[in-house]
Design an enzyme around this catalytic site. Structure first.
Site, PDB file in Angstrom:
ATOM      1  N   HIS A 123      40.516 133.646  96.729  1.00 16.24           N
ATOM      2  CA  HIS A 123      41.831 133.386  97.395  1.00 16.24           C
ATOM      3  C   HIS A 123      42.536 134.428  98.076  1.00 16.24           C
ATOM      4  O   HIS A 123      43.579 134.645  98.302  1.00 16.24           O
ATOM      5  CB  HIS A 123      42.890 132.333  96.563  1.00 16.24           C
ATOM      6  CG  HIS A 123      42.526 131.089  96.334  1.00 16.24           C
ATOM      7  ND1 HIS A 123      42.508 129.988  97.240  1.00 16.24           N
ATOM      8  CD2 HIS A 123      41.849 130.715  95.069  1.00 16.24           C
ATOM      9  CE1 HIS A 123      41.826 128.842  96.549  1.00 16.24           C
ATOM     10  NE2 HIS A 123      41.646 129.467  95.167  1.00 16.24           N
ATOM     11  N   ASN A 151      44.894 122.754  96.144  1.00 15.80           N
ATOM     12  CA  ASN A 151      43.715 123.037  97.029  1.00 15.80           C
ATOM     13  C   ASN A 151      43.992 121.860  98.011  1.00 15.80           C
ATOM     14  O   ASN A 151      44.857 121.160  98.124  1.00 15.80           O
ATOM     15  CB  ASN A 151      42.510 122.901  96.572  1.00 15.80           C
ATOM     16  CG  ASN A 151      42.086 124.204  95.908  1.00 15.80           C
ATOM     17  OD1 ASN A 151      42.464 125.235  96.225  1.00 15.80           O
ATOM     18  ND2 ASN A 151      41.221 123.988  94.724  1.00 15.80           N
TER      19      ASN A 151
END
Ligand code: NDP
Length: 491
Positions: free
Chosen positions: A57, A129
């Site tokens: 990420h 997510n």
């Protein structure tokens, strides 16, 4: 004295800087002198401008906003942040998973959807997510999975072979792979995708009763996606399409919104589901556990400083508030450790005290020194620097204890693939797609399998077949068509 109205430039120690254009040298040709402390400070600071990027990420886009709760769910949770009428400031960071900090935004990948709510009972982080499930269900597999998404140690290139080798050897990934290769695997911008808490969490009400819960955030902007071809064109023009879109829409005052929903399951119901309700590769079917709308959030403010706020914001699933807690989900348990650990390494011991991470409520802990301890000890009294103490320092508050969680079972390494149905829900999703969605799914998979050895492709086709024979047939046809196209192009 400076003649202009601008502030006087200083060193970081606050000493006025007389000349920021010319180094201090012995004669016009040099050499430079070490006593040019301003020169030395500038060069030294530049050398230290980078911190480790997130291992996963790394590329992200974020903004501030407000969560508003419009419905009463007090029968499920006592969390103040979720009571009807509550308005809570928040920050969100969206991200891709695999790409490095400089990666292009419009890449096919799962998107992180991480939220920090600054509640009056401390920060609640929901680190989700844009998909309701994940590739694996056991945290022991996480470092291996991420290896396959990152660069090959010799070629330093991403490897389709590694991805499909791992996925085909890990059938629990099929559900998430199907989402990734579908339209939702490449949203146009953060505003056009849903967010999911993904894990199962717990709600605790005033009576001390526990329910299991899943969180959903539905985009009010509608789902918009790019095809692979469109994304390639976009990346050719700009690598920062998400930053431009999200930052731009907020600057223009078009604030994006998401509807917040929860699915709630009682402890008794959790004993009866045909699937493990704590398995991160599974959803709770809407028909069985209907989503309940409880409010919405809006993003309405950009950060003033990307690095200080969006890069240094640190989310961790370990940040709970009273009324919201964990579940037995093994992946959640793994992340509860690893996220806070990553931030201590990446940002430093006292990362929670950085302005963007600092709670907006009083904080009273007894952690002591360490790098960058820049805040006052707030234990109530300078003599109260340990606990228990007789000097009025902060004390534990037993009324916040969660009800006991009954745990049982022999400690062992249980085979998480045994008796698990990895195919039905992936097949259910496939059967939801219309013909055009299916065709795009097939061709996205065929493109992603480029260069993958046949034996791995065959193994993966076996998984598609078990989800739905039409899934395998469609992928096979797309692979054959692609091979023919490439042959024709080479002739
Ligand atoms: P339902 O038909 O009741 O729910 C279907 C849900 O699937 C929709 O609400 C939507 O979720 C989601 N969906 C619809 N189109 C797409 C798409 N093109 N790509 C991805 N997701 C889509 O069935 P079930 O609840 O039984 O779920 C069936 C399948 O739908 C699951 O196996 C799962 O793969 C997928 N799904 C289910 C979710 C759940 O929490 N039950 C959430 C998301 C996906 P949304 O409203 O969140 O957009």
């Amino acid at each position: 004295m400076s003649k202009s109205k601008c502030p006087v430039m200083t060193t970081s120690a606050g000493n006025p800087v007389a000349d920021n254009q010319n180094s201090l040298t012995a004669g016009a040709r040099g050499p430079a002198l070490m006593q040019d402390v301003h020169l030395i400070e500038k060069l030294a600071h530049q050398n230290r401008e980078r911190i480790p990027e997130r291992v996963v990420h790394a590329k992200g886009w974020g903004a501030y906003g407000t969560l508003k709760i419009t419905e009463d769910i007090s029968k499920y949770t006592k969390a103040k942040v979720l009571q009807k009428g509550a308005e809570t400031p928040m920050i969100i960071r969206f991200s891709t998973v695999a790409g490095e900090q400089g990666a292009a935004d419009a890449e096919r990948d799962v998107r992180g959807f991480a939220m920090k709510f600054y509640t009056e009972e401390g920060n609640w982080d929901l680190v989700g997510n844009n998909t309701p499930v994940f590739f694996i269900r056991d945290p022991l597999k996480f470092p291996d999975f991420i290896r396959t998404q990152k660069r090959h140690p010799k070629t330093n290139l991403r490897s389709n072979t590694a991805m499909w080798d791992f996925w085909s050897l890990s059938p629990e990934s099929l559900h998430q792979v199907t989402i990734l290769m579908s339209d939702r695997g490449l949203p146009q911008a953060p505003m056009y995708m849903n967010g999911y808490g993904s894990h199962t969490y717990s709600f605790i009400n005033e009576q001390g009763e526990r329910h299991w819960v899943k969180f959903h955030f539905k985009t009010q902007q509608g789902h918009k996606f790019h095809t692979n071809a469109e994304a390639n064109e976009i990346i050719g023009n700009t690598r920062e399409s998400y930053q431009e879109a999200l930052f731009g829409t907020i600057e223009e005052g078009n604030y994006p919104k998401w509807t917040m929903q929860v699915q709630v399951m009682s402890e008794a119901e959790a004993e009866k589901t045909s699937y493990d309700p704590f398995d991160l590769t599974k959803v709770w079917p809407h028909g069985e556990f209907p989503p309940i709308t409880i409010g919405e959030f809006e993003l309405n403010r950009n950060a003033e400083n990307y690095f200080a706020e969006i890069e240094q914001v640190a989310f961790s699933p370990s940040n709970f508030v009273p009324g919201i807690g964990p579940s037995p989900d093994k992946m959640l348990q793994g992340r509860i450790f690893s996220y806070a650990d990553a931030h201590r390494y990446r940002l430093g011991t006292h990362y929670e005290a950085l302005p963007v991470n600092a709670p907006k409520c009083p904080v009273h802990h007894y952690h002591k020194d360490g790098a960058m301890r820049f805040f006052e000890p707030k234990t109530g009294n300078v003599d109260a620097y340990y606990e228990p103490n007789s000097f009025g320092g902060a004390e534990q508050a037993p009324e916040y204890a969660e009800p006991a969680l009954a745990l049982s079972g022999d400690a062992d390494r249980y085979n998480h693939r045994e008796g698990n149905d990895d195919y039905t829900q992936a097949g259910d999703l496939f059967r939801l797609f219309d013909d055009e969605q299916k065709q795009r799914l097939f061709s996205n998979i065929a493109a992603a399998m480029c260069g993958v050895p046949d034996f791995i492709v065959e193994r993966q086709l076996g998984h598609f077949e078990k989800a739905d024979p039409a899934y395998a047939e469609g992928v096979k046809a797309a692979i054959d068509a692609r091979a023919k196209e490439m042959l024709a192009a080479a002739e």
